[in-house]
Enzyme design. Sequence first.
Site, PDB file in Angstrom:
ATOM      1  N   GLU A 289     -73.574-157.758  11.621  1.00 54.95           N
ATOM      2  CA  GLU A 289     -72.980-158.232  12.860  1.00 54.95           C
ATOM      3  C   GLU A 289     -71.548-158.684  12.614  1.00 54.95           C
ATOM      4  O   GLU A 289     -71.307-159.424  11.659  1.00 54.95           O
ATOM      5  CB  GLU A 289     -73.769-159.401  13.456  1.00 54.95           C
ATOM      6  N   GLY A 422     -73.248-168.828   8.301  1.00 52.52           N
ATOM      7  CA  GLY A 422     -74.301-169.813   8.049  1.00 52.52           C
ATOM      8  C   GLY A 422     -75.625-169.103   7.866  1.00 52.52           C
ATOM      9  O   GLY A 422     -76.413-169.411   6.974  1.00 52.52           O
ATOM     10  N   ALA A 423     -75.862-168.124   8.733  1.00 53.36           N
ATOM     11  CA  ALA A 423     -77.091-167.338   8.678  1.00 53.36           C
ATOM     12  C   ALA A 423     -76.943-166.145   9.618  1.00 53.36           C
ATOM     13  O   ALA A 423     -76.021-166.111  10.428  1.00 53.36           O
ATOM     14  CB  ALA A 423     -78.282-168.190   9.104  1.00 53.36           C
ATOM     15  N   MET A 424     -77.853-165.184   9.476  1.00 50.15           N
ATOM     16  CA  MET A 424     -77.800-164.002  10.340  1.00 50.15           C
ATOM     17  C   MET A 424     -79.207-163.613  10.736  1.00 50.15           C
ATOM     18  O   MET A 424     -80.100-163.500   9.897  1.00 50.15           O
ATOM     19  CB  MET A 424     -77.090-162.861   9.588  1.00 50.15           C
ATOM     20  N   GLU A 425     -79.370-163.368  12.038  1.00 50.65           N
ATOM     21  CA  GLU A 425     -80.715-163.257  12.618  1.00 50.65           C
ATOM     22  C   GLU A 425     -81.363-161.882  12.504  1.00 50.65           C
ATOM     23  O   GLU A 425     -82.235-161.572  13.321  1.00 50.65           O
ATOM     24  CB  GLU A 425     -80.626-163.640  14.097  1.00 50.65           C
ATOM     25  N   GLU A 458     -81.642-169.363  14.379  1.00 48.34           N
ATOM     26  CA  GLU A 458     -81.932-167.959  14.049  1.00 48.34           C
ATOM     27  C   GLU A 458     -83.276-167.514  14.616  1.00 48.34           C
ATOM     28  O   GLU A 458     -83.425-166.369  15.034  1.00 48.34           O
ATOM     29  CB  GLU A 458     -81.910-167.751  12.526  1.00 48.34           C
ATOM     30  N   GLU A 480     -75.360-166.121  21.564  1.00 43.28           N
ATOM     31  CA  GLU A 480     -75.031-167.299  20.766  1.00 43.28           C
ATOM     32  C   GLU A 480     -75.158-168.611  21.544  1.00 43.28           C
ATOM     33  O   GLU A 480     -75.587-169.618  20.994  1.00 43.28           O
ATOM     34  CB  GLU A 480     -73.621-167.153  20.177  1.00 43.28           C
TER      35      GLU A 480
END
Length: 1016
Positions: A289, A422-425, A458, A480
């Site tokens: 992304e 931070g993180a990716m879903e 997430e 988001e």
Amino acid sequence: MESFESERAPLPRNMIENSMFEEEPDVVDLAKESPSYPIDSDDVVYEPRSSRLLVRGLGENDLDEDEEDYESSARLLGMSFMNRSSSQRSAASSYTRQQHSGSCPKPSAKTMVVGVLILVVVASLFMVIYFVPGCTFTRKGCPKTNSTMDSIYPISTSGELFPWTELRLPPSVHPVHYNISLYPNLTSMTFQGSVSILVEVLYETKNIVLHSSDMNITKATFENKEVHVLEYKPWQQIAIKFPEDLKKGPYVLNINYVANLSDSYDGFYNSSYVDTNGTKRVLAATQFEPLAARKAFPCFDEPAFKSTFTIKMTRERKYISLSNMPKVNTTDLKNGLQEDEFEESVKMSTYLVAFIVAEFISVSNNVSKTKVSVYAVPDKKDQIQYSLDTACKLLKFYNMFFENDYPLSKLDLVAIPDFLAGAMENWGLITFRETTLLVGSNSSSIDKQLVTSVIAHELAHQWFGNLVTMRWWNDLWLNEGFATYMQYMSIETVFADLDIDTEFLNVRFKALGKDALNSSHPVSTVVSTPEQVEEMFDSVSYEKGASILLMLNATLKDGEFQKGVIEYLQKYNLSNTESEDLWNSLSQVSGQNLNVSEMMNTWTVHKGFPLVTVKRKDTQVTLTQEHFLLNAENCTDNSLWHIPLTYVNDSCSLLSSCKQVFHLKDKTATLTLPGHVKWLKFNFRSEGFYIVDYDEQGWRDLIDALKGNVSVLSSKDRAALINNIFALSRSDKVSFRQVLNLMDYIKNETETAPLTEALLQLGQIYRLLDKRSELTLASRMMSYINDHFGSLMANQSWDLETSVSKMTLRSALLEMACSLDINDCRTQAKNLFDQCLAPNKTCQIPSDLMRTVFKVAAQTDEGWRKLLDMYKHSINDPEKRKTLEALASTQDVRKIIWILQKSLDGSEIQTQEFPLVINTVCKNFAGYLYAWDFVKENWDKITQKFPVGSFAIQSIIMSATSQFSTKTHLIEAQNFFSSLGTKGSQMRIVQEAIETIKLNMRWMDNNLNAPELVVV
Ligand SMILES: [Zn+2]
């Protein structure tokens, strides 16, 4: 995706707006697909200069030498198609060179010749256009075309014409299913891939256009016949041209390719870490992304092109591989390798595809029919249990809240050692920074609050984003904003002890601060270029998005929001949506006949937010709204919002049932109260995304009430008054004297939210004065802080604490006390450091105080070296990060330069931490100018690591410039950003940076000699 910057910078508004379809039809028409008039393609060679002349009517001497290159010119041409508002562009824009200001120059002979040619071409075009059907110039073009290509096309890498002229892919061909086989070689850091795409031709076409970037295509076949692939690198597109129209129906396209595993943080990239034995370990992971799936496999890389995926991964035996779906099969290959095959995926967007090859261990548990697992490197196996338990609890909550179970049979959460976001879903395979997933035995509830927040965010994406996806990145906030809102809502319900409410309030204040700038943008914004898409990952999409959803939920009756969301998810299951679809679903469930769409559009279409001014004469209250801008000079904005205005009064002010609502839709309205009140407070608990100013008496009444008893208002309302009055002062709506009048009550304050807000605001002013070398005033501000907060600071304990709220408050108070050398803070911190790091230590530094204690320790050579040693050997990520912040807070210039260099080259400090290092260095007097010089000198390297427009770049720019307040620095910043050209001059963050410096300058001009500041 969850960004991860301590100060997530918002801004960014690229000035190039870019619908290619809506404006400047004379320009746009030339670029449409397959117009149907008979010019032989061989006769039309893409020639950017003449094209631009045609398009814009420019003189040749408008073009610089460096624009001779046809590829860059092609990009310029594309941009000129897109640019609808050149007058709004930044002066720094590299594209503004097309525009002449000032008097007209006398035409040269060359220009005259060109002019004649233009006239001939324009006349020819006019005739052509007159005879072609109108549909030629519509978005989809004519339904059927018999002609050959005859538009202005860019030139592909091979020198042939590339048959497509837009950044967005044509709608004629849709992917249905991908079979992807990959073999990442973790020794050579390359990978081989083959992709077989089943496509559906929906409209007859002679071209298939898709995305591909940074790969070497070795062979391509279409329906088993070898085909030639054209590539147009600037837009990361490839195309296959066919001599005849492809009829509607299914086809199979196969592509084999090789590529390097990326050294940056997107695409299919390599990551490494050193284990506790000192051995370097490598792994390969993905981050797609928003636009990087195309770097791992050729694909239709837009969120609306949903399809299914079957993935096979070849690996060495010592590694495991993971992907979105469960593994179904492992096959031994002849060369000692193994191939894992994964189940066919659900229908999803390309940016959600993910795969990892690494040496990881895991723990698992089951929730309903889903196996939940948490993965990490083996050294950190003791730190994964908390996140597993948390993920399971939250999954149960979401399954219940959405009345729609998570659809996959597995859900993996993976801590990646070097990871930028931070993180990716990714669906079924969520990737995290180690800091946002791992919780050690020393971790505090504040560390847990962060991990819980990111997991909650997430997991919410598995519905908002994965199951139902925005159609295009202009509505990124649907992903988001919703995930951010759900993260707070779910944690408040499931983990009440984490005090997430206060955190959400702070997030709303931060969003208001960013959205009060001219450089902000509407929640839903037209975007087209990759840089613009990157820029959407900002405070507006995340935090303002979440804030307006809270406002809506607070306006609807109990349960309506949830009901509307459930209907929305059911209706659009596995498909794509726009904002309007959500509003319509919510309108349908609103029992009070609230037109949700009408109300919420005013919040997503306008940039910024309203200031509501309240003037009361006994029971008559006059309410006025206006666009609140910190810098409102020359503002002619007449935007009106539909504000669900809430208020309480002295007779009932603390409970939700006290809240009254008035819908303010017009510029001005009058509210009649049923009886006399002592005071009114608007925007109950700051649940609405607006700020409020009162007349003099209104402020006085509130301040008097608070001085009498702080508990007449909730702590959120008190924090909001502080936030609002500082904002009003910064915009010159109220005097700084008025700010200090309100702050008089703060000595009686005990709650975390108002105290931390006040400290934040005063700290910002102190830092500006300090950087400006206004030593006397800075010293007075320090005395003011000491006078108002000193006793609270002195009363804070340094022992272990369990309450999140108390920890948040004391870490803010003690960090301020130690940085300003108030009381004996530094001595206490130093003693704690020495005691707890002694060889025979008997104590532990509370996790929430580590940053404060380490920062004090880092100011001596010995302490700094100890901390560096800790940083190198620690496997506890939250502790490691605090250690790094302390290292970067040193006042020793040589150490500052060392840490800047090491964090950029990634050798001893992970490059993922570079934005944090810049942010920390810039807070201190000793380092902020070095950091600025470092950013300027290393801009090319920085943008190789972090994409232009990304939140990392946004954070770096704002950290490096936000404390400038002089004309010299303004000019220097402007000059530097202007020089960036396509490497960033058009970023919205650049405008925010310049605007912020100007606001700082104005504040200084207005207040440096003001009596209020002199006497604080
Ligand atoms: Zn997200």
